[in-house]
Design a protein around this motif. Structure first.
Motif, mmCIF file in Angstrom:
data_model
loop_
_atom_site.group_PDB
_atom_site.id
_atom_site.type_symbol
_atom_site.label_atom_id
_atom_site.label_comp_id
_atom_site.label_asym_id
_atom_site.label_seq_id
_atom_site.Cartn_x
_atom_site.Cartn_y
_atom_site.Cartn_z
ATOM 1 N N ASP A 83 0.826 -1.208 0.000
ATOM 2 C CA ASP A 83 0.000 0.000 0.000
ATOM 3 C C ASP A 83 0.862 1.261 0.000
ATOM 4 O O ASP A 83 0.582 2.226 -0.716
ATOM 5 C CB ASP A 83 -0.935 0.014 1.213
ATOM 6 C CG ASP A 83 -2.027 -1.048 1.130
ATOM 7 O OD1 ASP A 83 -2.234 -1.597 0.029
ATOM 8 O OD2 ASP A 83 -2.644 -1.331 2.176
ATOM 9 N N THR A 84 1.907 1.257 0.791
ATOM 10 C CA THR A 84 2.799 2.418 0.857
ATOM 11 C C THR A 84 3.497 2.643 -0.479
ATOM 12 O O THR A 84 3.618 3.782 -0.946
ATOM 13 C CB THR A 84 3.839 2.227 1.975
ATOM 14 O OG1 THR A 84 3.163 2.000 3.211
ATOM 15 C CG2 THR A 84 4.735 3.434 2.111
ATOM 16 N N GLN A 85 3.932 1.564 -1.111
ATOM 17 C CA GLN A 85 4.574 1.686 -2.419
ATOM 18 C C GLN A 85 3.597 2.233 -3.454
ATOM 19 O O GLN A 85 3.954 3.075 -4.290
ATOM 20 C CB GLN A 85 5.123 0.338 -2.870
ATOM 21 C CG GLN A 85 6.362 -0.076 -2.120
ATOM 22 C CD GLN A 85 6.832 -1.477 -2.509
ATOM 23 O OE1 GLN A 85 6.055 -2.277 -3.033
ATOM 24 N NE2 GLN A 85 8.095 -1.759 -2.238
ATOM 25 N N ALA A 86 2.350 1.777 -3.396
ATOM 26 C CA ALA A 86 1.347 2.266 -4.347
ATOM 27 C C ALA A 86 1.077 3.756 -4.124
ATOM 28 O O ALA A 86 0.932 4.519 -5.097
ATOM 29 C CB ALA A 86 0.052 1.466 -4.199
ATOM 30 N N GLU A 87 1.004 4.181 -2.864
ATOM 31 C CA GLU A 87 0.802 5.604 -2.578
ATOM 32 C C GLU A 87 1.970 6.445 -3.080
ATOM 33 O O GLU A 87 1.780 7.516 -3.655
ATOM 34 C CB GLU A 87 0.620 5.828 -1.084
ATOM 35 C CG GLU A 87 -0.728 5.390 -0.562
ATOM 36 C CD GLU A 87 -0.889 5.693 0.919
ATOM 37 O OE1 GLU A 87 -0.313 6.692 1.390
ATOM 38 O OE2 GLU A 87 -1.591 4.923 1.586
ATOM 39 N N LEU A 88 3.180 5.973 -2.851
ATOM 40 C CA LEU A 88 4.349 6.710 -3.331
ATOM 41 C C LEU A 88 4.330 6.842 -4.851
ATOM 42 O O LEU A 88 4.619 7.907 -5.398
ATOM 43 C CB LEU A 88 5.637 6.016 -2.874
ATOM 44 C CG LEU A 88 6.005 6.178 -1.413
ATOM 45 C CD1 LEU A 88 7.192 5.292 -1.074
ATOM 46 C CD2 LEU A 88 6.337 7.636 -1.113
ATOM 47 N N GLU A 89 3.996 5.765 -5.531
ATOM 48 C CA GLU A 89 3.939 5.790 -6.987
ATOM 49 C C GLU A 89 2.854 6.760 -7.463
ATOM 50 O O GLU A 89 3.055 7.511 -8.419
ATOM 51 C CB GLU A 89 3.659 4.383 -7.527
ATOM 52 C CG GLU A 89 3.838 4.238 -9.004
ATOM 53 C CD GLU A 89 5.270 4.483 -9.453
ATOM 54 O OE1 GLU A 89 5.436 4.994 -10.581
ATOM 55 O OE2 GLU A 89 6.214 4.181 -8.696
ATOM 56 N N TYR A 90 1.733 6.778 -6.769
ATOM 57 C CA TYR A 90 0.651 7.698 -7.121
ATOM 58 C C TYR A 90 1.120 9.148 -6.995
ATOM 59 O O TYR A 90 0.895 9.965 -7.901
ATOM 60 C CB TYR A 90 -0.554 7.445 -6.215
ATOM 61 C CG TYR A 90 -1.627 8.506 -6.327
ATOM 62 C CD1 TYR A 90 -2.490 8.526 -7.413
ATOM 63 C CD2 TYR A 90 -1.757 9.487 -5.351
ATOM 64 C CE1 TYR A 90 -3.465 9.507 -7.526
ATOM 65 C CE2 TYR A 90 -2.727 10.465 -5.458
ATOM 66 C CZ TYR A 90 -3.589 10.477 -6.540
ATOM 67 O OH TYR A 90 -4.544 11.447 -6.650
ATOM 68 N N TYR A 91 1.758 9.487 -5.862
ATOM 69 C CA TYR A 91 2.197 10.866 -5.664
ATOM 70 C C TYR A 91 3.327 11.259 -6.623
ATOM 71 O O TYR A 91 3.417 12.403 -7.038
ATOM 72 C CB TYR A 91 2.622 11.104 -4.213
ATOM 73 C CG TYR A 91 1.422 11.183 -3.290
ATOM 74 C CD1 TYR A 91 0.473 12.185 -3.447
ATOM 75 C CD2 TYR A 91 1.245 10.246 -2.288
ATOM 76 C CE1 TYR A 91 -0.633 12.260 -2.620
ATOM 77 C CE2 TYR A 91 0.148 10.312 -1.450
ATOM 78 C CZ TYR A 91 -0.794 11.319 -1.622
ATOM 79 O OH TYR A 91 -1.885 11.380 -0.811
ATOM 80 N N ARG A 92 4.165 10.309 -6.986
ATOM 81 C CA ARG A 92 5.212 10.601 -7.980
ATOM 82 C C ARG A 92 4.585 10.939 -9.328
ATOM 83 O O ARG A 92 5.001 11.877 -10.017
ATOM 84 C CB ARG A 92 6.162 9.417 -8.118
ATOM 85 C CG ARG A 92 7.128 9.263 -6.998
ATOM 86 C CD ARG A 92 8.059 8.097 -7.254
ATOM 87 N NE ARG A 92 8.875 7.852 -6.079
ATOM 88 C CZ ARG A 92 9.237 6.662 -5.655
ATOM 89 N NH1 ARG A 92 8.865 5.575 -6.331
ATOM 90 N NH2 ARG A 92 9.973 6.525 -4.576
#
Length: 99
Positions: A83-92
């Protein structure tokens, strides 16, 4: 003021520092029979517990529950990481168009 210290006057190996090496080391002088009996009792207790069927079954059940809890926590941790990786990718990706 004098303190009672049974090891005073002995080096790290239990020998007298006065040069008298004919004496036994301190650990051999103190309660050798008591240590033997305590070790014998502890060994007997461990042997009894390991030969007791109910105790072994209880330990196996406890081990299975603990292992199941650990596996569940590891899976939860993996999900949080994804989930954290997906959020980071979204914000990038969200801020890529600003540049």
């Amino acid at each position: 003021m004098t303190r009672h210290n049974p090891y005073y006057g002995y080096n790290a190996y239990g020998h007298s520092q006065s040069g008298d090496v004919s004496r036994e080391p301190v650990y051999r002088q103190q309660n050798s029979k008591t240590h033997f009996v305590m070790g014998l009792a502890a060994g007997a207790a461990v042997a009894y517990l390991l030969s007791n069927k109910k105790f072994r079954e209880g330990m196996a059940t406890t081990g299975e529950k603990a292992w199941s809890a650990v596996r569940g926590e590891v899976e939860e941790l993996k999900e949080r990481l994804e989930d954290t990786q997906a959020e980071l990718e979204y914000y990038r990706n969200l801020h890529k168009g600003d540049k």
